[in-house]
Design a protein around this motif. Structure first.
Motif, PDB file in Angstrom:
ATOM      1  N   ASP A 141       0.830  -1.202   0.000  1.00  0.00           N
ATOM      2  CA  ASP A 141       0.000   0.000   0.000  1.00  0.00           C
ATOM      3  C   ASP A 141       0.868   1.257   0.000  1.00  0.00           C
ATOM      4  O   ASP A 141       1.382   1.653   1.036  1.00  0.00           O
ATOM      5  CB  ASP A 141      -0.902  -0.028   1.240  1.00  0.00           C
ATOM      6  CG  ASP A 141      -1.834   1.161   1.278  1.00  0.00           C
ATOM      7  OD1 ASP A 141      -1.828   1.943   0.302  1.00  0.00           O
ATOM      8  OD2 ASP A 141      -2.557   1.312   2.273  1.00  0.00           O
ATOM      9  N   ALA A 152       0.329   3.895   2.632  1.00  0.00           N
ATOM     10  CA  ALA A 152       0.815   3.660   3.990  1.00  0.00           C
ATOM     11  C   ALA A 152       2.333   3.701   4.096  1.00  0.00           C
ATOM     12  O   ALA A 152       2.864   3.956   5.169  1.00  0.00           O
ATOM     13  CB  ALA A 152       0.299   2.300   4.496  1.00  0.00           C
ATOM     14  N   THR A 153       3.044   3.470   2.978  1.00  0.00           N
ATOM     15  CA  THR A 153       4.504   3.381   3.123  1.00  0.00           C
ATOM     16  C   THR A 153       5.167   4.741   3.207  1.00  0.00           C
ATOM     17  O   THR A 153       6.131   4.912   3.931  1.00  0.00           O
ATOM     18  CB  THR A 153       5.168   2.609   1.968  1.00  0.00           C
ATOM     19  OG1 THR A 153       4.592   3.036   0.749  1.00  0.00           O
ATOM     20  CG2 THR A 153       4.993   1.135   2.128  1.00  0.00           C
ATOM     21  N   LEU A 154       4.654   5.724   2.493  1.00  0.00           N
ATOM     22  CA  LEU A 154       5.297   7.037   2.535  1.00  0.00           C
ATOM     23  C   LEU A 154       4.731   7.846   3.694  1.00  0.00           C
ATOM     24  O   LEU A 154       3.549   7.764   4.003  1.00  0.00           O
ATOM     25  CB  LEU A 154       5.060   7.766   1.213  1.00  0.00           C
ATOM     26  CG  LEU A 154       5.656   7.064  -0.013  1.00  0.00           C
ATOM     27  CD1 LEU A 154       5.283   7.802  -1.285  1.00  0.00           C
ATOM     28  CD2 LEU A 154       7.162   6.951   0.108  1.00  0.00           C
ATOM     29  N   ASN A 155       5.591   8.617   4.339  1.00  0.00           N
ATOM     30  CA  ASN A 155       5.158   9.462   5.444  1.00  0.00           C
ATOM     31  C   ASN A 155       4.409  10.672   4.878  1.00  0.00           C
ATOM     32  O   ASN A 155       4.987  11.454   4.131  1.00  0.00           O
ATOM     33  CB  ASN A 155       6.376   9.907   6.244  1.00  0.00           C
ATOM     34  CG  ASN A 155       6.003  10.673   7.496  1.00  0.00           C
ATOM     35  OD1 ASN A 155       4.930  11.274   7.569  1.00  0.00           O
ATOM     36  ND2 ASN A 155       6.876  10.660   8.473  1.00  0.00           N
ATOM     37  N   PRO A 156       3.125  10.837   5.236  1.00  0.00           N
ATOM     38  CA  PRO A 156       2.333  11.914   4.646  1.00  0.00           C
ATOM     39  C   PRO A 156       2.813  13.309   5.043  1.00  0.00           C
ATOM     40  O   PRO A 156       2.436  14.291   4.408  1.00  0.00           O
ATOM     41  CB  PRO A 156       0.924  11.661   5.200  1.00  0.00           C
ATOM     42  CG  PRO A 156       1.130  10.865   6.431  1.00  0.00           C
ATOM     43  CD  PRO A 156       2.362  10.027   6.180  1.00  0.00           C
ATOM     44  N   LEU A 157       3.636  13.390   6.093  1.00  0.00           N
ATOM     45  CA  LEU A 157       4.016  14.701   6.616  1.00  0.00           C
ATOM     46  C   LEU A 157       5.333  15.216   6.051  1.00  0.00           C
ATOM     47  O   LEU A 157       5.735  16.339   6.340  1.00  0.00           O
ATOM     48  CB  LEU A 157       4.112  14.644   8.144  1.00  0.00           C
ATOM     49  CG  LEU A 157       2.886  14.080   8.861  1.00  0.00           C
ATOM     50  CD1 LEU A 157       3.073  14.138  10.366  1.00  0.00           C
ATOM     51  CD2 LEU A 157       1.627  14.820   8.457  1.00  0.00           C
ATOM     52  N   LEU A 158       6.023  14.386   5.272  1.00  0.00           N
ATOM     53  CA  LEU A 158       7.318  14.796   4.734  1.00  0.00           C
ATOM     54  C   LEU A 158       7.256  14.844   3.215  1.00  0.00           C
ATOM     55  O   LEU A 158       6.577  14.020   2.591  1.00  0.00           O
ATOM     56  CB  LEU A 158       8.414  13.803   5.146  1.00  0.00           C
ATOM     57  CG  LEU A 158       8.687  13.692   6.650  1.00  0.00           C
ATOM     58  CD1 LEU A 158       9.674  12.566   6.927  1.00  0.00           C
ATOM     59  CD2 LEU A 158       9.232  15.000   7.186  1.00  0.00           C
ATOM     60  N   ALA A 208      12.374  14.964   0.925  1.00  0.00           N
ATOM     61  CA  ALA A 208      12.921  14.738   2.262  1.00  0.00           C
ATOM     62  C   ALA A 208      13.054  13.246   2.536  1.00  0.00           C
ATOM     63  O   ALA A 208      14.055  12.786   3.095  1.00  0.00           O
ATOM     64  CB  ALA A 208      12.026  15.397   3.308  1.00  0.00           C
ATOM     65  N   MET A 221      16.561  11.191   3.023  1.00  0.00           N
ATOM     66  CA  MET A 221      16.794  10.423   4.231  1.00  0.00           C
ATOM     67  C   MET A 221      17.300   9.026   3.861  1.00  0.00           C
ATOM     68  O   MET A 221      18.235   8.504   4.474  1.00  0.00           O
ATOM     69  CB  MET A 221      15.480  10.314   5.007  1.00  0.00           C
ATOM     70  CG  MET A 221      15.627  10.396   6.510  1.00  0.00           C
ATOM     71  SD  MET A 221      14.128   9.894   7.363  1.00  0.00           S
ATOM     72  CE  MET A 221      12.986  11.142   6.846  1.00  0.00           C
ATOM     73  N   ALA A 222      16.660   8.426   2.853  1.00  0.00           N
ATOM     74  CA  ALA A 222      17.083   7.094   2.417  1.00  0.00           C
ATOM     75  C   ALA A 222      18.485   7.136   1.815  1.00  0.00           C
ATOM     76  O   ALA A 222      19.280   6.212   1.984  1.00  0.00           O
ATOM     77  CB  ALA A 222      16.087   6.534   1.406  1.00  0.00           C
ATOM     78  N   TYR A 267       4.299  16.666  -1.653  1.00  0.00           N
ATOM     79  CA  TYR A 267       3.974  15.711  -0.598  1.00  0.00           C
ATOM     80  C   TYR A 267       3.306  14.482  -1.207  1.00  0.00           C
ATOM     81  O   TYR A 267       2.703  14.579  -2.287  1.00  0.00           O
ATOM     82  CB  TYR A 267       3.048  16.360   0.424  1.00  0.00           C
ATOM     83  CG  TYR A 267       3.755  17.367   1.293  1.00  0.00           C
ATOM     84  CD1 TYR A 267       4.418  16.967   2.442  1.00  0.00           C
ATOM     85  CD2 TYR A 267       3.789  18.707   0.937  1.00  0.00           C
ATOM     86  CE1 TYR A 267       5.086  17.886   3.231  1.00  0.00           C
ATOM     87  CE2 TYR A 267       4.460  19.631   1.727  1.00  0.00           C
ATOM     88  CZ  TYR A 267       5.103  19.211   2.875  1.00  0.00           C
ATOM     89  OH  TYR A 267       5.767  20.110   3.652  1.00  0.00           O
ATOM     90  N   HIS A 273       0.520  13.024  -0.800  1.00  0.00           N
ATOM     91  CA  HIS A 273      -0.892  13.083  -1.185  1.00  0.00           C
ATOM     92  C   HIS A 273      -1.094  13.823  -2.500  1.00  0.00           C
ATOM     93  O   HIS A 273      -2.189  13.825  -3.052  1.00  0.00           O
ATOM     94  CB  HIS A 273      -1.735  13.703  -0.067  1.00  0.00           C
ATOM     95  CG  HIS A 273      -1.572  15.200   0.051  1.00  0.00           C
ATOM     96  ND1 HIS A 273      -0.610  15.775   0.833  1.00  0.00           N
ATOM     97  CD2 HIS A 273      -2.255  16.213  -0.519  1.00  0.00           C
ATOM     98  CE1 HIS A 273      -0.692  17.088   0.737  1.00  0.00           C
ATOM     99  NE2 HIS A 273      -1.683  17.386  -0.076  1.00  0.00           N
ATOM    100  N   ALA A 314       7.945   5.009  -4.135  1.00  0.00           N
ATOM    101  CA  ALA A 314       8.470   3.991  -3.220  1.00  0.00           C
ATOM    102  C   ALA A 314       9.504   3.121  -3.941  1.00  0.00           C
ATOM    103  O   ALA A 314      10.559   2.794  -3.376  1.00  0.00           O
ATOM    104  CB  ALA A 314       7.325   3.135  -2.678  1.00  0.00           C
ATOM    105  N   ILE A 320      12.720   4.969  -4.250  1.00  0.00           N
ATOM    106  CA  ILE A 320      13.470   4.963  -2.988  1.00  0.00           C
ATOM    107  C   ILE A 320      14.188   3.626  -2.817  1.00  0.00           C
ATOM    108  O   ILE A 320      15.359   3.570  -2.444  1.00  0.00           O
ATOM    109  CB  ILE A 320      12.527   5.254  -1.799  1.00  0.00           C
ATOM    110  CG1 ILE A 320      12.041   6.699  -1.877  1.00  0.00           C
ATOM    111  CG2 ILE A 320      13.234   4.991  -0.476  1.00  0.00           C
ATOM    112  CD1 ILE A 320      11.053   7.088  -0.792  1.00  0.00           C
TER     113      ILE A 320
END
Ligand SMILES: Nc1ncnc2c1ncn2[C@@H]1O[C@H](COP(=O)(O)OP(=O)(O)OP(=O)(O)O)[C@@H](O)[C@H]1O
Ligand SMILES: [Mg+2]
Lengths: 324, 325
Positions: free
Chosen positions: B100, B103-109, B113, B117-118, B153, B155, B166, B169
């Motif tokens: 999904d 669900a895997t990506l952080n919605p706030l970053l 970013a 990080m990766a 972002y 979304h 994903a 990454i």
């Protein structure tokens, strides 16, 4: 973002207008202050003169608009009892409450969130269990009782900290503050701790359950699968993801504690606003009551607004959702 | 032939049960993966596909643990390796993508970013160079205007695009192995097909090896060069995709093939394997498929069948189907 702010400001103004009516009418219904303000043996002339002077002879709606007109010019009226402008009365007491409450809520949040994050990250570690036991204690013991125990332990038995008062204060921006002096800090310590315990317990629980939930999500699994270190995951992902509920509770706690720190202020004879409002209620000092309640409402509305703005700053979905 | 990129022998993963004892979610799984090869891992829900993937990544959390076996990645043994050693290989040598993408990506970053990080997990890179690398990775998986999209972002992307992010990454450090855990299940069919085609091209081009997990044999059949069929934590059959599909040896594989929509005649109902998947806590002592198997005999219920190998193929069945039947 600007549209979002303007929209929230309009909402806030509407809430304040409604609140002012409710407060004004509510306090009006509580009782007639005339009997308290005027000596019982006063003549009818003196009585009527006083009623006119206080504006109590006018119909309620006119009293209300006179009051609102004054408030918009920064005039909340004069206290019946102290015969002083209400605003300066409150302003004289507010710093004591503000510094006490800010220190306790900030400490509770910083310490509570740190402990809670640890407990959520390592739920089975012995230290995590100890933290959770502490939080149950913080929840279940009544504040006044903890206050008394703190005084008995640290002030009476050990004699390490003073039991009451503000201690040495310094004048900053025309206002007296205790926190910049060592003696003042010593005086703040116990009441702040007393106020903080319950909030810290709440923050621990909130942070722990948030972290536990988030650690199981695919976001964290994916970050781990990318080889990102645990420290970075906690710092960059987890803290950000648990922030929203913590900011909400922080705001609510800040507001409610500022408005209702009465119990702790009483126990530690802290000369803040708590005592002022209790006195104004028992003496039916209507202007003080009304001003206090309206300022409290304003405080909550402002905090709510700031919390919403913080949400929007953290979460891009809130930003774009509100803009649409 | 060059040595395999990934060589798994007897991998076993257990979850401690509340009442004591342990459930074996992965039981004696062995297979190897050549450079550039795509292996399809299929099986019903709960058969242990995801747990196999997480075991290979070293990402099994308590109460689970990898109880035995050997995993050699590019010649290095992962079993018993310390946490930092595993972390240093995750994302760099072996990566994983999930079902999904919401669900895997952080919605706030921002996507940028999260990619940086990766990247920073394995390579210290100055900001500009990092952005260049991230944009290139996005462009490679077919995201238009990649450079500008770094500031967006999650979304602001469609589901298919999010999954591409994903994937980008996961591919950032050009790992030798990517485990894809049903990454197209949540996407619509046309996007799914596109991603499959692109991933196959990528594998052929770069020598990336893929373990493609799916509960849907149809998805894997045209895509993977080899198929592993899992049932109740065991690989019950494996071999070249074409051979396994044409002439399955294990009755369970046969059942899976027969229940594909393509196998049914128009108007006829789909054929299903009778019964349901067994619960891990209460596996029969013998072959776990025996209770649902049309060919099962007394011997099947005595002990789990050992693996029979024949050339590139292997199966765990006492009464396999005829070759060529
Ligand atoms: N954290 C856990 N604790 C206990 N049991 C687990 C845990 N994770 C997985 N299991 C068990 O391991 C078994 C295999 O699960 P797994 O997620 O690998 O299935 P799957 O083949 O990926 O299924 P699906 O197609 O639904 O994704 C399941 O029976 C599940 O109950
Ligand atoms: Mg799965």
């Amino acid at each position: 973002m600007l549209g979002f702010v303007i929209q929230r400001l309009i909402q806030a103004a509407a809430v304040m207008a409604v609140m002012s009516v409710i407060v004004f009418v509510g306090v009006y219904a509580v009782g007639n202050p005339v009997d308290i303000v005027i000596p019982p043996d006063a003549t009818q002339d003196v009585r009527e003169e006083a009623i006119r002077r206080l504006g109590l002879d006018l119909p309620l709606w006119r009293q209300y608009f006179l009051f609102v007109g004054g408030v918009l010019q920064g005039d909340f009226g004069r206290s019946f009892i102290y015969n002083e402008p209400v605003l300066s009365l409150i302003a004289g007491r507010a710093p004591a409450t503000i510094e006490l409450v800010l220190i306790s809520v900030l400490c509770a949040t910083v310490i509570g969130v740190s402990l809670g994050v640890y407990a959520g990250y390592r739920p089975h570690a012995p230290l995590a269990r100890a933290i959770m036991a502490l939080s149950v204690l913080g929840f279940s013991v009544p504040t006044f009782w903890v206050g008394l125990i703190l005084i008995l332990t640290f002030a009476v038995s050990l004699g390490w900290l003073p039991a009451g008062g503000r201690g040495e204060t310094v004048l900053i921006l025309g206002v007296r503050w205790s926190f910049p002096t060592l003696d003042g800090l010593a005086h703040i310590a116990l009441p702040a701790l007393n106020l903080a315990l319950f909030k810290m317990a709440m923050m621990i629980r909130l942070a722990r359950s948030g972290v536990r939930e988030i650690m199981l999500t695919d976001t964290i699994r994916f970050a781990r699968a990318a080889g990102i270190s645990e420290a970075t995951i906690l710092r960059r992902h987890v803290l950000k993801l648990i922030a929203a509920p913590i900011i909400t509770v922080f705001g609510l706690e800040l507001g409610s504690t500022l408005a209702f720190a009465v119990v702790t202020e009483t126990i530690f004879s802290w000369p803040g606003m708590g005592k002022l409002i209790i006195d104004s209620i028992t003496l039916l000092d209507r202007p003080v009551m009304v001003a206090y309640l309206i300022l409290t409402a304003l405080l909550f509305v402002t905090i709510n607004l700031l919390v919403d703005l913080a949400y929007a700053a953290i979460d891009p979905r809130v930003r774009s959702g509100e803009a649409r | 032939m060059s040595p395999p990129v990934l060589d798994v022998v007897d991998l076993t993963t257990e979850f401690a049960l509340r009442g004591g004892g342990a459930a074996r979610a992965v039981d004696g799984v062995s297979f190897s993966l050549a450079r550039g090869e795509i292996v399809g891992l299929v099986g019903e829900s709960g058969s242990g596909k995801s747990v196999t993937g997480f075991s290979l990544m070293g990402l099994i959390d308590p109460p689970g643990r990898v109880a035995g076996g050997s995993v050699r990645l590019n010649g290095a043994e992962l079993a018993g390796m310390d946490a930092e050693g595993l972390r240093a290989r995750r994302g760099r040598e072996i990566a994983m993508i999930f079902q999904d993408p919401v669900a895997t990506l952080n919605p706030l970053l921002t996507v940028g970013a999260q990619m940086r990080m990766a990247l920073a997990a394995h390579a210290r890179t100055p900001r500009r160079a990092a952005d260049d690398r991230c944009a290139a990775a996005l462009a490679r998986v077919g995201i238009p205007a990649a450079r500008d999209r770094l500031a967006a972002y999650p979304h602001e992307f469609s589901g298919g695009m999010r999954q591409r992010v994903a994937i980008a990454i996961a591919l950032l450090h050009a790992p030798s192995v990517v485990i894809a855990d049903e990454p197209t299940t949540a996407l619509d069919v046309s996007v799914q097909a596109q991603i499959l085609v692109e991933m196959r091209a990528l594998a052929a081009e770069t020598g990336l090896s893929l373990i493609w997990i799916s509960h849907d044999l149809a998805v894997v059949s045209g895509f993977a060069s080899r198929i592993l069929v899992m049932y109740a934590g065991r690989v019950v059959e494996q071999g070249p995709a074409e051979a396994v599909l044409r002439a399955p040896r294990h009755p369970y594989t046969r059942g899976l093939i027969d229940s594909l929509p393509a196998a049914a005649k128009p108007g006829e109902p789909l054929r299903q394997i009778p019964g349901g998947a067994p619960s891990l806590g209460a596996l029969p002592p013998g072959c776990a498929f025996a209770p649902r198997c049309p060919r099962a005999a007394g011997a099947c219920r005595a002990a789990p069948p050992v693996e029979t190998r024949e050339g590139a193929r292997a199966w765990r069945c006492l009464f396999p189907l005829e070759a060529g039947a």
